[in-house]
Design a protein around this motif. Structure first.
Motif, PDB file in Angstrom:
ATOM      1  N   ALA A 232      20.863 111.650 -96.482  1.00  0.00           N
ATOM      2  CA  ALA A 232      21.819 110.755 -97.131  1.00  0.00           C
ATOM      3  C   ALA A 232      21.595 110.679 -98.635  1.00  0.00           C
ATOM      4  N   ALA A 233      22.670 110.374 -99.333  1.00  0.00           N
ATOM      5  CA  ALA A 233      22.634 110.096-100.770  1.00  0.00           C
ATOM      6  C   ALA A 233      23.380 108.790-100.990  1.00  0.00           C
ATOM      7  N   SER A 234      22.813 107.899-101.804  1.00  0.00           N
ATOM      8  CA  SER A 234      23.402 106.576-101.986  1.00  0.00           C
ATOM      9  C   SER A 234      23.373 106.150-103.447  1.00  0.00           C
ATOM     10  N   THR A 235      24.279 105.266-103.788  1.00  0.00           N
ATOM     11  CA  THR A 235      24.242 104.572-105.077  1.00  0.00           C
ATOM     12  C   THR A 235      24.532 103.098-104.822  1.00  0.00           C
ATOM     13  N   THR A 236      24.082 102.247-105.735  1.00  0.00           N
ATOM     14  CA  THR A 236      24.299 100.809-105.595  1.00  0.00           C
ATOM     15  C   THR A 236      24.924 100.251-106.869  1.00  0.00           C
ATOM     16  N   ALA A 237      25.538  99.091-106.727  1.00  0.00           N
ATOM     17  CA  ALA A 237      26.097  98.371-107.874  1.00  0.00           C
ATOM     18  C   ALA A 237      26.013  96.883-107.564  1.00  0.00           C
ATOM     19  N   LEU A 238      25.905  96.083-108.620  1.00  0.00           N
ATOM     20  CA  LEU A 238      25.774  94.636-108.473  1.00  0.00           C
ATOM     21  C   LEU A 238      26.962  93.911-109.098  1.00  0.00           C
ATOM     22  N   ALA A 239      27.347  92.816-108.480  1.00  0.00           N
ATOM     23  CA  ALA A 239      28.346  91.910-109.058  1.00  0.00           C
ATOM     24  C   ALA A 239      27.877  90.494-108.786  1.00  0.00           C
ATOM     25  N   ARG A 240      27.948  89.636-109.785  1.00  0.00           N
ATOM     26  CA  ARG A 240      27.418  88.284-109.665  1.00  0.00           C
ATOM     27  C   ARG A 240      28.425  87.339-109.041  1.00  0.00           C
ATOM     28  N   GLU A 241      27.955  86.525-108.108  1.00  0.00           N
ATOM     29  CA  GLU A 241      28.798  85.467-107.559  1.00  0.00           C
ATOM     30  C   GLU A 241      28.864  84.305-108.546  1.00  0.00           C
ATOM     31  N   ASP A 242      29.961  83.556-108.494  1.00  0.00           N
ATOM     32  CA  ASP A 242      30.094  82.382-109.335  1.00  0.00           C
ATOM     33  C   ASP A 242      29.041  81.352-108.947  1.00  0.00           C
ATOM     34  N   GLU A 243      28.578  80.591-109.919  1.00  0.00           N
ATOM     35  CA  GLU A 243      27.592  79.560-109.628  1.00  0.00           C
ATOM     36  C   GLU A 243      28.177  78.448-108.775  1.00  0.00           C
ATOM     37  N   THR A 244      29.439  78.120-109.011  1.00  0.00           N
ATOM     38  CA  THR A 244      30.078  77.043-108.268  1.00  0.00           C
ATOM     39  C   THR A 244      31.135  77.616-107.340  1.00  0.00           C
ATOM     40  N   LYS A 245      31.488  76.827-106.347  1.00  0.00           N
ATOM     41  CA  LYS A 245      32.532  77.252-105.418  1.00  0.00           C
ATOM     42  C   LYS A 245      33.708  76.292-105.487  1.00  0.00           C
ATOM     43  N   LYS A 246      33.818  75.586-106.600  1.00  0.00           N
ATOM     44  CA  LYS A 246      34.902  74.628-106.796  1.00  0.00           C
ATOM     45  C   LYS A 246      36.236  75.353-106.847  1.00  0.00           C
ATOM     46  N   GLY A 247      37.158  74.976-105.971  1.00  0.00           N
ATOM     47  CA  GLY A 247      38.476  75.586-105.960  1.00  0.00           C
ATOM     48  C   GLY A 247      38.600  76.805-105.076  1.00  0.00           C
ATOM     49  N   MET A 248      37.470  77.388-104.677  1.00  0.00           N
ATOM     50  CA  MET A 248      37.488  78.545-103.777  1.00  0.00           C
ATOM     51  C   MET A 248      36.367  78.366-102.773  1.00  0.00           C
ATOM     52  N   ASP A 249      36.597  78.835-101.539  1.00  0.00           N
ATOM     53  CA  ASP A 249      35.523  78.742-100.563  1.00  0.00           C
ATOM     54  C   ASP A 249      34.559  79.913-100.743  1.00  0.00           C
ATOM     55  N   GLY A 250      33.456  79.875-100.015  1.00  0.00           N
ATOM     56  CA  GLY A 250      32.423  80.894-100.172  1.00  0.00           C
ATOM     57  C   GLY A 250      32.904  82.294 -99.866  1.00  0.00           C
ATOM     58  N   ALA A 251      33.790  82.415 -98.888  1.00  0.00           N
ATOM     59  CA  ALA A 251      34.289  83.739 -98.516  1.00  0.00           C
ATOM     60  C   ALA A 251      35.097  84.366 -99.650  1.00  0.00           C
ATOM     61  N   GLN A 252      35.899  83.547-100.323  1.00  0.00           N
ATOM     62  CA  GLN A 252      36.711  84.067-101.429  1.00  0.00           C
ATOM     63  C   GLN A 252      35.834  84.488-102.610  1.00  0.00           C
ATOM     64  N   ILE A 253      34.836  83.675-102.941  1.00  0.00           N
ATOM     65  CA  ILE A 253      33.933  84.008-104.041  1.00  0.00           C
ATOM     66  C   ILE A 253      33.200  85.306-103.746  1.00  0.00           C
ATOM     67  N   THR A 254      32.655  85.419-102.527  1.00  0.00           N
ATOM     68  CA  THR A 254      31.904  86.619-102.150  1.00  0.00           C
ATOM     69  C   THR A 254      32.815  87.835-102.086  1.00  0.00           C
ATOM     70  N   GLY A 255      34.030  87.657-101.591  1.00  0.00           N
ATOM     71  CA  GLY A 255      34.955  88.783-101.477  1.00  0.00           C
ATOM     72  C   GLY A 255      35.318  89.364-102.818  1.00  0.00           C
TER      73      GLY A 255
END
Length: 203
Positions: A78-101
């Motif tokens: 196998a060959a793989s690569t990774t990338a990171l994206a930061r979740e918002d600190e707060t979940k105000k106005g969006m639920d956890g699933a939306q923030i993570t998505g």
């Protein structure tokens, strides 16, 4: 043939067109689904399987989505690569699933970019693209008017929510900007409309 030789063939053959269009900015772009659609037939052709996975990791005090894109041959190499994206600190106005998505979609795109050597320096979320496009004078007055109208509606929705809930407008705008992924000064008409939808979804 090693997995890296196989991957090299896939990279050469891969054509992932920018098949999505932003009518306000008048540019084409691609997302993770565009890359996957182009890569799947080539992986099958070369006897490989492709997977994309996510995990939530904690770096310091912030949560990130770590996406991993992998190509594996029939022998298990196998060959793989990774990338990171930061979740918002707060979940105000969006639920956890939306923030993570939202974070997952961004991380997956750039993990796939790395795996298949796709250069997105001129895509809408890159500095180079921003510098090139904002250097041009705004010539389309109808588009400019639409942007102003969308901004006014978004501002109305944010102000209405904050007044009803005794919330801080600065915090509301910060959340909208981080959710959309750019400062409000760079919002297109579509971004302002999305911001309005976010504000109107808050309870």
């Amino acid at each position: 043939m090693s997995i890296y030789e196989t991957l090299s063939h896939i990279q050469v053959e891969l054509k992932a067109p920018k098949n999505l269009y932003n009518s306000f900015g008048k540019y084409k772009y691609r997302n993770a689904e565009s890359i996957l659609e182009a890569a799947k037939p080539l992986c099958a052709k070369h006897g490989c399987t492709m997977t994309v996975s996510d995990e939530v990791i904690l770096i310091g005090s912030r949560y990130y989505i770590k996406a991993t894109a992998t190509v594996q041959d029939k022998d298990g190499n196998a060959a793989s690569t990774t990338a990171l994206a930061r979740e918002d600190e707060t979940k105000k106005g969006m639920d956890g699933a939306q923030i993570t998505g939202t974070a997952s979609s961004y991380a997956r795109k750039y993990a796939l970019n790395g795996l298949f050597c796709i250069d997105d320096t001129k895509d809408p979320d890159s500095d180079e693209y921003h510098n090139q496009t904002t250097a041009e004078p705004q010539r389309d007055t109808n588009a400019a008017a639409a942007r102003l109208a969308a901004r006014a509606e978004c501002q109305r929705a944010v102000k209405s929510y904050c007044q009803k809930n005794n919330a801080d407008e600065a915090d509301a705008w910060k959340l909208i900007s981080e959710t959309i992924g750019k400062p409000s000064k760079d919002f297109t008409a579509e971004d302002w409309k999305q911001g309005q939808q976010i504000a109107e979804a808050w309870k």
